[in-house]
Design an enzyme around this catalytic site. Structure first.
Site, PDB file in Angstrom:
ATOM      1  N   ASP A  77      62.525   6.406 -13.224  1.00 34.22           N
ATOM      2  CA  ASP A  77      62.360   5.931 -14.598  1.00 34.22           C
ATOM      3  C   ASP A  77      61.760   4.550 -14.487  1.00 34.22           C
ATOM      4  OD1 ASP A  77      62.647   6.586 -17.409  1.00 34.22           O
ATOM      5  OD2 ASP A  77      63.920   4.825 -17.493  1.00 34.22           O
ATOM      6  N   PHE A 161      47.524   5.068 -13.649  1.00 31.70           N
ATOM      7  CA  PHE A 161      47.990   5.848 -14.798  1.00 31.70           C
ATOM      8  C   PHE A 161      48.925   4.960 -15.609  1.00 31.70           C
ATOM      9  CE2 PHE A 161      50.843   6.694 -11.267  1.00 31.70           C
ATOM     10  CZ  PHE A 161      52.112   6.597 -11.827  1.00 31.70           C
TER      11      PHE A 161
END
EC number: 3.6.1.66
Length: 203
Positions: A77, A161
């Protein structure tokens, strides 16, 4: 104090549906694990991220994937923490991109909110990466890595990204998205977290 649990085996589920993230994690662990099925490949559902911290959400995702697959699973995360926005987008970094995962729109939102904030902390930011390694019995080992830097607009580079095109790590003139992937792997928040995880569970 209990010793950390070591990973044993040749297959590790990567609990992510993000192809860029799966590829980066597989590259970082290639020397230690042979097979990396992703949550997307195994058709595992994406659990709702309901925790208040990066580590909490990583553990939630890793446990869900380990229970569903019967295999050890690794979840990440990560997010962008902007000082002048009091940590936003933070754990909501992916949500700012919306269901279409439009990070162009998310980066524009960061730019607009930073402009509106006019905060003395300026463009300082950091990327945070929490990694959680879970087993089917529910056990979890977790670590957190960081990379500090500044934000730049408009976005630059096409190799990364997420928010990579607007983040310049300290000591560099290029954004994450302009760096050679091997170099980014060596200095990123994810690399910092992986160094900790490898020492803890794979060494």
């Amino acid at each position: 104090m209990t010793a950390p649990r070591r990973f044993a085996g040749d297959t590790l589920v990567i609990a992510s549906h993000n192809r860029g993230k799966v590829r980066e994690i597989a590259d970082l662990l290639a020397a230690h694990v042979r097979h990396f099925p992703s949550a997307a490949e195994l058709d595992l559902p994406e659990p709702e991220e309901t925790e208040a911290t990066f580590i909490g959400n990583a553990a939630l995702k890793a446990r869900a994937a380990a229970l569903a697959s019967g295999l050890p699973a690794l979840a990440d995360d990560s997010g962008l923490w902007v000082d002048a926005l009091d940590g936003a987008p933070g754990i909501y970094s992916a949500r700012w991109a919306g269901p279409e995962k439009d990070f162009g729109a998310a980066m524009e939102r960061v730019r607009r909110e930073l402009e509106a904030a006019a905060d003395r902390r300026g463009d300082r930011a950091r990327f945070v990466c929490a990694l959680a390694l879970a087993w089917p019995d529910g056990h979890v080992e977790a670590v957190e890595g960081t990379a500090h830097g500044t934000l730049t607009f408009p976005p630059r580079g096409g190799k990364g990204f997420g928010y990579d095109p607007v983040f310049i790590p300290d000591g560099h003139a290029c954004t994450y998205a302009e760096l050679d992937p091997a170099h980014k792997h060596a200095i990123s928040h994810r690399a910092d977290a992986f160094r900790q995880l490898l020492a803890r569970c794979f060494a």
